[in-house]
Design a protein around this motif. Structure first.
Motif, PDB file in Angstrom:
ATOM      1  N   GLY A  89      40.442 -61.424  37.736  1.00 53.68           N
ATOM      2  CA  GLY A  89      40.160 -61.501  39.165  1.00 53.68           C
ATOM      3  C   GLY A  89      38.985 -62.376  39.536  1.00 53.68           C
ATOM      4  O   GLY A  89      38.557 -62.368  40.690  1.00 53.68           O
ATOM      5  N   ALA A  90      38.444 -63.149  38.604  1.00 50.14           N
ATOM      6  CA  ALA A  90      37.303 -64.020  38.896  1.00 50.14           C
ATOM      7  C   ALA A  90      37.830 -65.350  39.424  1.00 50.14           C
ATOM      8  O   ALA A  90      38.496 -66.089  38.695  1.00 50.14           O
ATOM      9  N   MET A  91      37.520 -65.659  40.672  1.00 52.28           N
ATOM     10  CA  MET A  91      38.107 -66.822  41.331  1.00 52.28           C
ATOM     11  C   MET A  91      37.023 -67.800  41.778  1.00 52.28           C
ATOM     12  O   MET A  91      36.467 -67.677  42.869  1.00 52.28           O
ATOM     13  N   LEU A  92      36.687 -68.742  40.924  1.00 52.56           N
ATOM     14  CA  LEU A  92      35.740 -69.802  41.278  1.00 52.56           C
ATOM     15  C   LEU A  92      36.534 -70.926  41.936  1.00 52.56           C
ATOM     16  O   LEU A  92      36.717 -72.013  41.383  1.00 52.56           O
ATOM     17  N   TRP A  93      37.016 -70.667  43.132  1.00 51.54           N
ATOM     18  CA  TRP A  93      38.048 -71.497  43.746  1.00 51.54           C
ATOM     19  C   TRP A  93      37.886 -71.473  45.268  1.00 51.54           C
ATOM     20  O   TRP A  93      37.952 -70.402  45.874  1.00 51.54           O
ATOM     21  N   PRO A  94      37.732 -72.629  45.918  1.00 50.22           N
ATOM     22  CA  PRO A  94      37.391 -72.650  47.340  1.00 50.22           C
ATOM     23  C   PRO A  94      38.576 -72.799  48.282  1.00 50.22           C
ATOM     24  O   PRO A  94      38.448 -73.396  49.355  1.00 50.22           O
ATOM     25  N   ASP A  95      39.730 -72.279  47.933  1.00 55.40           N
ATOM     26  CA  ASP A  95      40.926 -72.519  48.739  1.00 55.40           C
ATOM     27  C   ASP A  95      41.933 -71.408  48.484  1.00 55.40           C
ATOM     28  O   ASP A  95      41.773 -70.565  47.596  1.00 55.40           O
ATOM     29  N   GLN A  96      43.013 -71.442  49.250  1.00 54.01           N
ATOM     30  CA  GLN A  96      44.119 -70.514  49.011  1.00 54.01           C
ATOM     31  C   GLN A  96      44.813 -70.856  47.698  1.00 54.01           C
ATOM     32  O   GLN A  96      44.713 -71.980  47.190  1.00 54.01           O
ATOM     33  N   HIS A  97      45.559 -69.901  47.202  1.00 53.83           N
ATOM     34  CA  HIS A  97      46.394 -70.109  46.017  1.00 53.83           C
ATOM     35  C   HIS A  97      47.493 -69.066  46.064  1.00 53.83           C
ATOM     36  O   HIS A  97      47.411 -68.075  46.800  1.00 53.83           O
ATOM     37  N   GLY A  98      48.526 -69.254  45.277  1.00 53.93           N
ATOM     38  CA  GLY A  98      49.673 -68.362  45.370  1.00 53.93           C
ATOM     39  C   GLY A  98      49.835 -67.401  44.217  1.00 53.93           C
ATOM     40  O   GLY A  98      50.859 -66.721  44.120  1.00 53.93           O
ATOM     41  N   GLY A  99      48.845 -67.327  43.332  1.00 49.59           N
ATOM     42  CA  GLY A  99      49.002 -66.502  42.141  1.00 49.59           C
ATOM     43  C   GLY A  99      48.735 -65.034  42.382  1.00 49.59           C
ATOM     44  O   GLY A  99      48.363 -64.601  43.478  1.00 49.59           O
ATOM     45  N   ARG A 100      48.906 -64.256  41.323  1.00 50.98           N
ATOM     46  CA  ARG A 100      48.720 -62.806  41.392  1.00 50.98           C
ATOM     47  C   ARG A 100      48.235 -62.315  40.037  1.00 50.98           C
ATOM     48  O   ARG A 100      48.297 -63.030  39.036  1.00 50.98           O
ATOM     49  N   ALA A 101      47.770 -61.100  40.018  1.00 48.44           N
ATOM     50  CA  ALA A 101      47.216 -60.529  38.793  1.00 48.44           C
ATOM     51  C   ALA A 101      48.299 -60.383  37.728  1.00 48.44           C
ATOM     52  O   ALA A 101      49.435 -60.010  38.013  1.00 48.44           O
ATOM     53  N   VAL A 102      47.928 -60.703  36.489  1.00 49.52           N
ATOM     54  CA  VAL A 102      48.818 -60.522  35.341  1.00 49.52           C
ATOM     55  C   VAL A 102      48.004 -59.937  34.198  1.00 49.52           C
ATOM     56  O   VAL A 102      46.774 -59.995  34.187  1.00 49.52           O
ATOM     57  N   GLU A 103      48.712 -59.369  33.232  1.00 49.02           N
ATOM     58  CA  GLU A 103      48.043 -58.868  32.030  1.00 49.02           C
ATOM     59  C   GLU A 103      48.049 -59.895  30.907  1.00 49.02           C
ATOM     60  O   GLU A 103      47.225 -59.824  29.986  1.00 49.02           O
ATOM     61  N   ALA A 104      48.979 -60.840  30.975  1.00 51.97           N
ATOM     62  CA  ALA A 104      49.066 -61.933  30.012  1.00 51.97           C
ATOM     63  C   ALA A 104      49.853 -63.053  30.663  1.00 51.97           C
ATOM     64  O   ALA A 104      50.642 -62.821  31.588  1.00 51.97           O
ATOM     65  N   GLY A 105      49.645 -64.259  30.187  1.00 56.62           N
ATOM     66  CA  GLY A 105      50.376 -65.380  30.770  1.00 56.62           C
ATOM     67  C   GLY A 105      49.893 -66.697  30.226  1.00 56.62           C
ATOM     68  O   GLY A 105      49.165 -66.761  29.231  1.00 56.62           O
ATOM     69  N   VAL A 106      50.280 -67.772  30.895  1.00 56.63           N
ATOM     70  CA  VAL A 106      49.971 -69.117  30.448  1.00 56.63           C
ATOM     71  C   VAL A 106      48.768 -69.654  31.213  1.00 56.63           C
ATOM     72  O   VAL A 106      48.416 -69.162  32.280  1.00 56.63           O
TER      73      VAL A 106
END
Length: 682
Positions: A132-149
């Protein structure tokens, strides 16, 4: 590279700036980040309800990460303060550094950061969907996951667009690299892939800063069972110009970049859609390791499209073993033609047990991936109850046989995000669309090349290039062990007949001093000694003359080109000789070092390769001698740093055992010998 773990997985985040800082804090709050957020602002009391600190000195602790949403000049001072207090890393969002030509300002920023990891400048930042750490100054379309790419991009817009995907791809991180002034793409990939929750990586690449380090990173990832897919921008001149102005990165030649990625073991794709489909397979199954595919369809139309759209891809469609055919016949009855791809009709639709038996009969140790072609009804107007037995049957068949499985929608819309999520949870890869899906299967079916390869060191900028005349070039080739025609040189046309007295006719006369002699009228064929003086008199602009014995007609001709590359070291280009390669674009490129087997495979991959191996009763060419000559030329350019380019066109091949002859040769060097940009044989 410093340790990036605190920056990518922070427990405390300091945020600098106004509107951009607000966005960063908003994204962290929306994602449920449970660490500390410390806004730093000299005038504001709070941002999104979180009290602001007036300065770094007022913070309750040392931040793990910082986002610098402030102007480029102010960012330098803040970076120095953060580094001095031991911050774990920072994102510099500001632009106006080396990408616009201000290298001094970028150098000042790097000096201020010192050993503190810094992303950018001109960098959007990092999205961490795991924590959940978002060093990001804009919208995005992602969501929380337990594993991924992990997605790592040199374009912030490409990264944002991929975050909006609805194909079920679980994304653990999205990170942008900016100018790579300190922390490069390979550094970031290495760190993100070290997270055990990350299964694979997708890269959008505009340029490489250190090709050898990139190759080492890919090896490390493969050793950990993690694989990489990449889009390499800059395949055209227009794209390379855009990359240079946008990211201050050296994009390199398209053919060379593809050859480099392939030799490293990176799966190259052309579009974000292909990248996402490949990543889904890598996330769940890794590389398939084999090309054997079976497909099941419930209509003849789907089976036909499957066969047509998969045609031309490097996939094998094995015949159904006899025992499996008997099982299928018992389940499906006499009206179903048993083939791969299989149209199993709809006689068993909804009967989970029979569907599982059918699918299992198309699976086993003779298959690397089994695909069920299926499009789910849209959920706003239709019901999908009848599709549930097919999913359950596919899962059961895969588990029963130990076979990797995928479900492929003929259209991208045929597999909704909800269904894609559900299939992944069941261990089934959801593939969206025939063309992207089958291409993804073919690309992940390839074996990774052996580890340990590194390109030769690149020379960023060559010095003044000087053309070595053909006679001198052929002398160099002969000393390296490459066969060349017997010949002599002369400066005076009147001396040619006497100089050529020991040569056997017919003869070829060439005027020296230009790289493209035929176009300049500097080549005459089939001459006798008495013809030489007159022929030479018509060659205006020649800086001397070369007379050679004409080679007998070859079985085939090859083009061989070696060139120092400012990014990838040394490239080797192979094609059919003469103008054929240029007209048809029928060439193969390798990055050195490359062994005999790689060279042989590259030649065999040419469209006109059958002409070398006895096509329609023609004699086979002496490929063994050709490969020996190519290796000798590769050794020449590798061991002599003054050689910038070698081209032999044609390399004439006799019948098997008859050898290979360099009939025409061009060599460019970067040394200072010879007058007027030429080195001569006299």
């Amino acid at each position: 590279m410093g340790d990036l773990s605190r920056l990518f997985r922070p427990r405390s985040i300091a945020v600098f700036g106004g509107w951009w800082a607000e966005n960063v804090i908003e994204q962290c709050l929306k994602s449920g980040f449970d660490g500390d957020i410390w806004p730093v602002h000299p005038k504001r009391e709070a941002i999104h309800g979180i009290p602001c600190h007036r300065s770094l000195a007022d913070l309750p602790g040392v931040p793990d990460a910082a986002f610098l949403g402030i102007n480029r000049h102010a960012a330098i001072g803040v970076a120095a303060e953060l580094a001095a207090m031991g911050c774990g890393g920072a994102v510099c969002f500001a632009s106006g550094f080396a990408e616009t030509g201000d290298h001094d300002l970028q150098d000042a920023l790097m000096a201020a950061a010192g050993n503190m990891p810094l992303l950018g400048p001109n960098c959007y930042g990092v999205l961490n969907y795991l924590d959940g750490a978002m060093l990001w100054p804009d919208q995005h379309g992602g969501r929380a996951v337990e594993a991924g790419v992990a997605i790592i991009s040199q374009s912030s817009n490409i990264a944002i667009n991929i975050s909006m995907q609805a194909r079920g791809l679980p994304v653990a991180y999205i990170a942008c690299v900016g100018n790579q002034a300190q922390t490069g793409l390979a550094d970031m990939a290495r760190s993100l892939l070290a997270d055990p929750r990350v299964t694979a990586a997708g890269l959008y690449v505009e340029g490489f800063t250190d090709s050898a380090d990139f190759a080492a990173m890919v090896d490390e990832a493969a050793a950990a069972g993690k694989h990489i897919v990449a889009i390499k921008s800059g395949q055209t001149a227009a794209a390379r110009d855009a990359a240079s102005s946008h990211t201050a990165a050296l994009a390199g030649d398209g053919a060379a970049s593809s050859a480099f990625l392939a030799r490293c073991g990176v799966i190259e794709v052309d579009s974000p859609e292909d990248m996402m489909e490949v990543l889904k397979i890598l996330h769940l199954h890794g590389r398939l390791g084999g090309r054997r595919v079976t497909a099941m369809c419930c209509s003849g139309g789907e089976a036909g499209l499957t066969a047509d759209l998969a045609d031309g891809l490097a996939l094998d469609w094995p015949a159904i073993p006899e025992a499996n055919r008997r099982r299928l016949a018992e389940t499906l009855g006499p009206l179903v033609a048993l083939a791969n791809p299989l149209d199993y009709h709809t006689f068993i639709w909804g009967d989970e047990a029979k569907m599982a038996d059918t699918f299992a009969a198309m699976m086993g140790d003779w298959v690397d991936l089994s695909v069920l072609v299926i499009d789910f009804p849209r959920d706003d107007r239709c019901r999908d109850d009848a599709w549930h037995p097919a999913v359950a049957a596919m899962k059961a068949a895969g588990e029963r046989t130990g076979t990797r499985t995928a479900m492929l929608g003929s259209l991208a819309e045929g597999v909704s995000e909800a269904w894609a999520d559900s299939l992944l949870a069941e261990g089934i890869v959801p593939l969206c669309g025939f063309e992207h899906g089958f291409r993804a299967i073919a690309r992940t079916a390839t074996q990774a090349p052996p580890a340990g390869w590194r390109p030769h060191a690149a020379r960023p900028e060559p010095g003044m290039r000087r053309l070595i005349d053909e006679a001198a070039a052929k002398s160099m080739l002969a000393r390296a062990g490459v066969a060349v025609p017997r010949g002599v040189t002369a400066q005076d046309p009147g001396a040619l007949a006497r100089a050529a007295a020991g040569l056997a006719g017919p003869l070829v006369l060439k005027g020296l001093g230009q790289a493209h002699k035929s176009e300049a009228g500097l080549v005459r064929l089939g001459l006798a000694p008495a013809d030489l003086e007159g022929a030479a008199g018509g060659m205006t602009g020649a800086a001397g003359f070369l007379v050679e014995e004409m080679a007998p007609p070859p079985v085939a001709e090859l083009l061989v080109g070696l060139c120092r590359d400012p990014v990838y070291g040394i490239s080797l280009t192979l094609g059919m000789g003469g103008v054929t390669a240029e007209l048809l674009g029928d060439v193969a490129t390798l990055i050195l070092p490359a062994g005999a087997d790689e060279i042989r495979k590259a030649i065999a991959g040419l469209r006109l390769a059958p002409l070398l191996t006895g096509y329609r009763g023609r004699p086979a060419a002496d490929l063994a001698s050709a490969i020996t000559a190519i290796e000798a030329m590769a050794e020449m350019i590798t061991t002599d740093p003054a050689i910038d380019e070698i081209e032999v066109n044609p390399l004439m091949l006799g019948e098997t055992g008859a050898g290979a002859l360099a009939a025409d040769a061009v060599i460019w060097k970067t040394d200072s010998s010879g007058p007027s940009g030429r080195e001569t044989s006299s």
